[in-house]
Scaffold this motif. Structure first.
Motif, PDB file in Angstrom:
ATOM      1  N   CYS A   1       0.710  -1.222  -0.042  1.00  0.00           N
ATOM      2  CA  CYS A   1      -0.049  -0.004   0.045  1.00  0.00           C
ATOM      3  C   CYS A   1       0.944   1.219   0.071  1.00  0.00           C
ATOM      4  O   CYS A   1       1.795   1.496   0.872  1.00  0.00           O
ATOM      5  CB  CYS A   1      -0.790  -0.098   1.146  1.00  0.00           C
ATOM      6  N   LEU A   2       0.737   2.017  -0.971  1.00  0.00           N
ATOM      7  CA  LEU A   2       1.554   3.286  -0.976  1.00  0.00           C
ATOM      8  C   LEU A   2       0.664   4.678  -0.557  1.00  0.00           C
ATOM      9  O   LEU A   2      -0.136   5.158  -1.569  1.00  0.00           O
ATOM     10  CB  LEU A   2       1.764   3.526  -2.536  1.00  0.00           C
TER      11      LEU A   2
ATOM     12  N   ASP B   1      -2.433   2.990   7.161  1.00  0.00           N
ATOM     13  CA  ASP B   1      -2.197   2.671   5.781  1.00  0.00           C
ATOM     14  C   ASP B   1      -2.292   3.681   4.675  1.00  0.00           C
ATOM     15  O   ASP B   1      -1.834   3.649   3.684  1.00  0.00           O
ATOM     16  CB  ASP B   1      -2.845   1.394   5.724  1.00  0.00           C
ATOM     17  N   VAL B   2      -3.614   4.200   4.692  1.00  0.00           N
ATOM     18  CA  VAL B   2      -4.079   4.924   3.552  1.00  0.00           C
ATOM     19  C   VAL B   2      -3.719   6.749   3.685  1.00  0.00           C
ATOM     20  O   VAL B   2      -4.303   7.381   3.090  1.00  0.00           O
ATOM     21  CB  VAL B   2      -5.410   4.575   3.254  1.00  0.00           C
ATOM     22  N   ALA B   3      -3.130   6.910   4.936  1.00  0.00           N
ATOM     23  CA  ALA B   3      -2.815   8.381   5.091  1.00  0.00           C
ATOM     24  C   ALA B   3      -4.121   9.145   5.268  1.00  0.00           C
ATOM     25  O   ALA B   3      -4.285  10.252   4.927  1.00  0.00           O
ATOM     26  CB  ALA B   3      -1.835   8.984   4.198  1.00  0.00           C
ATOM     27  N   GLN B   4      -5.098   8.498   6.067  1.00  0.00           N
ATOM     28  CA  GLN B   4      -6.616   9.243   6.438  1.00  0.00           C
ATOM     29  C   GLN B   4      -6.349   9.917   7.831  1.00  0.00           C
ATOM     30  O   GLN B   4      -5.897   9.309   8.785  1.00  0.00           O
ATOM     31  CB  GLN B   4      -7.492   8.211   6.281  1.00  0.00           C
ATOM     32  N   ASP B   5      -7.049  11.238   7.644  1.00  0.00           N
ATOM     33  CA  ASP B   5      -7.007  11.809   9.134  1.00  0.00           C
ATOM     34  C   ASP B   5      -8.501  11.425   9.539  1.00  0.00           C
ATOM     35  O   ASP B   5      -9.563  12.346   9.146  1.00  0.00           O
ATOM     36  CB  ASP B   5      -7.001  13.361   8.824  1.00  0.00           C
ATOM     37  N   TRP B   6      -8.321  10.408   9.944  1.00  0.00           N
ATOM     38  CA  TRP B   6      -9.991   9.838  10.633  1.00  0.00           C
ATOM     39  C   TRP B   6     -10.749  10.769  11.758  1.00  0.00           C
ATOM     40  O   TRP B   6      -9.873  10.700  12.791  1.00  0.00           O
ATOM     41  CB  TRP B   6      -9.765   8.244  10.993  1.00  0.00           C
ATOM     42  N   ARG B   7     -11.786  11.118  11.735  1.00  0.00           N
ATOM     43  CA  ARG B   7     -12.328  11.603  12.877  1.00  0.00           C
ATOM     44  C   ARG B   7     -13.859  11.168  12.822  1.00  0.00           C
ATOM     45  O   ARG B   7     -14.769  11.218  11.708  1.00  0.00           O
ATOM     46  CB  ARG B   7     -12.550  13.194  12.402  1.00  0.00           C
ATOM     47  N   ALA B   8     -14.353  10.731  13.935  1.00  0.00           N
ATOM     48  CA  ALA B   8     -15.481  10.071  13.985  1.00  0.00           C
ATOM     49  C   ALA B   8     -16.839  11.208  13.617  1.00  0.00           C
ATOM     50  O   ALA B   8     -16.762  12.285  14.340  1.00  0.00           O
ATOM     51  CB  ALA B   8     -15.640   9.451  15.396  1.00  0.00           C
TER      52      ALA B   8
END
Length: 535
Positions: A45-46, A118-125
């Motif tokens: 995964c890049l 893995d996917v460079a996501q800024d995850w926020r609920a």
């Protein structure tokens, strides 16, 4: 990856990097876009190679496909929540009842955090503004209903699978109802009108414009009965739903997510397809032509799309194909979510420019055949798709979308981002509370059964029956009176009594005239029963 011969491993690695860069360059859009995930290349995964879809191309329709358990519903949710965040209203047909969680913030956890890294996501609920609907009140949700009149004879003919002659007859029935002010609100209105027009009183009504044969009326009535058994009775009625409600945005500018809860009707595909036909037709008629916009006005997601097409009539398929082809110019996008592309008719599939293909299985010869057919629907790629599609993990997919210029992007194996809303249904109590708290609930919740064709025809029939009964009763009374009079005239006269014989005799008359005595008068009086005494 496609095979090529190289002198050294270093050259191969360089070529691989170049190929990955070439793929991701096809997703470098200048305008707003939705983030789908990071490129998968050679098993890695890049995260700096992001795969996206232009917001302006979401009205070019799409397909999300894959075997059970591969993450199709989460992909649907991922795209829908980003559309909402960009101010685009979304419609979700929730067959399984597992996307209501889009209204609630997601739950952070180790797996979510790992996927985000893995996917460079800024995850926020994040939850999104949502409304919950149901077909005619079957199941939880604000009831969505349509009147028979607004549904119209063309769509009704397609749903009832009538032939051309029967469709023309149904058009005459609607025309008659319109001209006579007979509102066709629910199916019993239509049934009553059909029955009236083949009755002795109703037959002359259509005589001048072709008439309605008893055979055709019988076909229509039988088709209505079968349709009612599919649950259609609840869908037709008032108050009729205004489809512009699906185009609303929240106070903060985010698009409203309209979730149609369908678990209660998943065994009634004809009802589901009926609703789809009406909804798309209604929007198509109401929305103006807008061409290509910076972002769509509305995007539909139809989960378990195979339920729409299994056993569908040719008329229905033609209608869907035409609608999908034309509604794009109204700013509306449609995504079908199903297991394999072959679930969608070829003419419809050809209109779906955006593709997200999750893993497929090849456990049986039929599976292998479906896999080969799926590979053929993709552009040429740097991957061995037939092998790759059987090796993708949950939440991974092969993607190709339309660029901002309308050209297909390179095929990209992608590890998808995690949805930021709840990945699962909200509980029943929360769903019920959300439904009743909606401003639309008081507008649509309670059904209304006002006077319409059924009541008017029934009242006329009742009045006619009462008049006929009164006339029949009067005729019977007159007949009995005449028979009594006739009987009286023809009855034999009774034998005279002894007194009448004496009085009527010639001897008596002669005696009374000639004697004229007191004795004669006394006899005469006593014979007639008088109480007068002789003086």
């Amino acid at each position: 990856m496609s095979e090529s011969s190289h002198e050294s491993g270093e050259t191969t690695a360089a070529d691989a990097a170049d190929a990955a860069d070439l793929i991701v360059a096809g997703y470098a859009f200048t305008g707003p876009a939705l983030d789908l995930g990071a490129l998968l290349w050679d098993g890695t995964c890049l995260p700096d190679h992001q795969i996206r879809i232009p917001l302006s191309m979401l009205n070019r329709h799409g397909l999300v496909a894959g075997a059970t358990g591969t993450g199709k519903t989460k992909t649907l949710q991922l795209i829908a929540e980003q559309l909402s965040a960009n101010g685009v209203p979304v419609f979700l047909a929730d067959i399984k009842g597992d996307v209501s969680g889009i209204s609630a913030p997601g739950v952070p956890g180790e797996k979510v955090q790992e996927r985000a890294r893995d996917v460079a996501q800024d995850w926020r609920a994040t939850g999104h503004p949502s409304e919950f609907y149901s077909l005619g009140g079957i199941g939880p949700g604000i009831p969505v209903r349509a009147t028979v009149t607004s549904f119209g004879p063309v769509l009704m003919s397609k749903v009832l699978q009538l032939n051309q002659t029967q469709e023309q007859s149904l058009g005459l029935i609607f025309h008659y109802a319109d001209s006579k002010g007979l509102e066709l609100i629910d199916l019993k209105d239509l049934r009553a009108t059909v029955a009236f027009l083949v009755s002795d009183k109703g037959k002359p009504e259509l005589k001048g414009i072709g008439g309605l044969s008893t055979v055709t009326a019988g076909v229509i009535l039988r088709a209505l009965t079968a349709f009612e058994q599919q649950g259609a009775t609840e869908f037709f009625g008032e108050p009729e739903f205004d489809t512009s409600e699906f185009l609303r945005t929240a106070a903060d500018g985010r698009g409203t997510v309209s979730v149609l809860e369908l678990p209660a009707v998943q065994d009634k595909p004809q009802l589901f397809s009926t609703f789809l036909m009406w909804l798309l037709a209604d929007l198509f008629n109401d929305l103006p032509e807008v061409g290509d916009l910076e972002q769509p006005k509305l995007v539909f997601f139809f989960d378990e799309a195979h339920l729409l097409f299994n056993g569908a009539s040719k008329a229905f398929l033609d209608s869907i194909t035409q609608t999908v082809r034309l509604i794009r110019s109204k700013g509306v996008g449609i995504f079908f979510v199903t297991q394999t592309p072959k679930d969608v008719p070829a003419d419809v599939l050809a209109q779906l420019g955006n593709r997200v293909q999750h893993a497929l299985r090849a456990f049986t010869p039929d599976d292998a055949k479906a896999l080969k057919a799926t590979v053929k629907t993709f552009p040429n790629s740097e991957y061995d798709l037939e092998e790759l599609l059987t090796q993708l993990g949950t939440g991974e997919a092969v993607i190709t979308v339309l660029s901002e210029k309308g050209a297909p992007t390179p095929v990209a194996a992608t590890r998808l981002r995690a949805p930021q809303s709840l990945m699962g249904p909200i509980d029943g109590a929360a769903l019920d509370q959300a439904v009743k708290a909606s401003l639309l609930y008081s507008r649509y919740a309670e059904p209304v059964d006002r006077e319409s064709a059924y009541e008017k025809i029934s009242a006329d029939q009742a009045a006619a029956e009462a008049e006929a009964e009164a006339a029949a009763a009067a005729a019977e009374a007159e007949k009995q009176a005449k028979e009594a009079e006739k009987a009286a005239r023809s009855a034999p006269k009774p034998d005279p009594s002894l007194a009448e014989q004496v009085v009527g005799s010639g001897l008596f008359r002669s005696l009374a005239r000639s004697i004229g005595t007191q004795l004669g008068r006394e006899i005469s009086r006593s014979l007639f029963g008088t109480a007068k005494r002789r003086r």
